[in-house]
Design an enzyme around this catalytic site. Structure first.
Site, PDB file in Angstrom:
ATOM      1  N   HIS A 209       6.798  -6.029  -1.711  1.00 53.70           N
ATOM      2  CA  HIS A 209       8.152  -6.086  -2.528  1.00 53.70           C
ATOM      3  C   HIS A 209       9.323  -4.957  -2.011  1.00 53.70           C
ATOM      4  CE1 HIS A 209       5.854  -8.854  -4.900  1.00 53.70           C
ATOM      5  NE2 HIS A 209       5.075  -7.986  -5.060  1.00 53.70           N
TER       6      HIS A 209
ATOM      7  N   GLU B   8       6.076  -2.203  -9.743  1.00 52.43           N
ATOM      8  CA  GLU B   8       4.933  -2.226  -8.811  1.00 52.43           C
ATOM      9  C   GLU B   8       5.653  -2.133  -7.568  1.00 52.43           C
ATOM     10  OE1 GLU B   8       2.667  -5.754  -6.124  1.00 52.43           O
ATOM     11  OE2 GLU B   8       3.887  -6.523  -7.766  1.00 52.43           O
TER      12      GLU B   8
ATOM     13  N   HIS C 241      -0.563  -3.792  -3.162  1.00 48.67           N
ATOM     14  CA  HIS C 241       0.236  -4.456  -4.226  1.00 48.67           C
ATOM     15  C   HIS C 241      -0.567  -3.933  -5.579  1.00 48.67           C
ATOM     16  CE1 HIS C 241       2.543  -7.577  -2.210  1.00 48.67           C
ATOM     17  NE2 HIS C 241       1.925  -7.318  -1.101  1.00 48.67           N
TER      18      HIS C 241
ATOM     19  N   GLU D 168      -4.702  -5.713  -4.154  1.00 53.58           N
ATOM     20  CA  GLU D 168      -4.205  -5.916  -5.344  1.00 53.58           C
ATOM     21  C   GLU D 168      -4.962  -4.763  -6.008  1.00 53.58           C
ATOM     22  OE1 GLU D 168      -1.890  -7.259  -6.451  1.00 53.58           O
ATOM     23  OE2 GLU D 168      -1.429  -9.328  -5.563  1.00 53.58           O
TER      24      GLU D 168
END
Length: 285
Positions: A81, A119, A174, A250
């Site tokens: 992101h 995040e 992430h 993750e």
């Protein structure tokens, strides 16, 4: 197409409470043309954010063997992101190739803790610490984005950066945002079924190295996705389009209060980064 630069800009902590990065229903935010985001090497420490009374950082009682110094290797770190994504929905929602004949949005906004720690800020901070640790071992580090205030790059461009760098390993960093009751723990995603040789044994070996490294440092494997900390995926463009050994980590669930507190603390981020860096070094050795 890989450029090298040394001073990443400061991090921007956004207040985005949206979809989990593994896929969900948030409104993505924008990314300009992927070519505007050049990869670089950075050496600055990640910014920190605090949350009241974070839990103790995971630790293990048994000593781990020393990882040998690795030189002459290239690692691409992909912090998921970006801080400006939420303010550019038109750009970030445009469709780009995602592999396996599919088209998907350029990028998304990512998720955040219930207290508002984003995040994208976590991803960037951890990636910087991982990169600093790897660079200290003589590894060349390339980043898919150089700050936490821009937009994108798109998922296809992120994969292209790793391919162009001839990376020995590409690790996308992430955090998840599952709202399922009790959902917590990390998992490592890899492309399956593989679309090329690099997505086969090399990527699965990298996935196992990351899983084993995080677990050895006391992090718990996911209770809600994948199996034993590993998740085979066919829907992630960054993995599908890669021609290098690539995984997506993750690190935990930002909607879980204990993991959110850990991710929001400088000590917690440092612990994640150390485990990831050591796992990459072990894979390259």
């Amino acid at each position: 197409m890989v450029a090298v630069r040394v001073n990443p800009l400061p991090l921007l902590v956004g207040l985005v409470l949206l979809t989990a990065c593994s896929g969900g229903g948030g409104t993505p935010a924008a990314a300009p043309a992927p070519s505007t985001s050049a990869p670089v090497t950075t050496t600055s420490a990640a910014a920190s954010s605090s949350v009241a009374s974070p839990p103790p950082v995971p630790s293990t009682s048994s000593a781990k063997p020393a990882v040998p110094v690795v030189t002459g290797k290239v690692v691409v770190l992909d912090p998921g992101h970006n801080g400006g994504n939420a303010s550019h929905p038109k750009d970030i929602n445009r469709s780009v190739p995602a592999g396996r004949g599919e088209m998907k949005p350029c990028n998304t906004t990512g998720t955040a803790t219930n207290a508002g720690y984003s995040e994208h800020a976590f991803n960037f901070a951890v990636a910087q610490e991982v990169g600093n640790a790897l660079a200290a071992k003589g590894i060349k580090v390339v980043y898919t984005r150089t700050n936490d205030t821009g937009v994108g790059p798109c998922v296809d461009r992120r994969a292209e950066i790793g391919n162009d760098a001839g990376a020995g390993a590409v690790v996308s960093i992430h955090a998840d945002g599952s709202t399922s009751a009790g959902a917590h723990g990390f998992h490592v995603a890899y492309s399956s079924p593989p679309l090329n040789a690099a997505q086969g044994a090399p990527s699965t070996r990298l996935a196992h190295a990351l899983r084993n490294g995080l677990r050895a440092d006391g992090f718990t494997t996911s209770t809600y996705i994948g199996s034993a900390g590993l998740s085979a995926r066919s829907d992630l463009g960054g993995l599908n389009l890669s021609t290098r050994p690539t995984v997506l980590v993750e690190c935990g669930n930002m909607r879980n209060s204990a993991e959110a507190a850990l991710m929001s603390s400088a000590a917690g981020r440092a612990k994640y980064a150390a485990a990831i860096a050591e796992a990459i070094e072990a894979y390259l050795a």
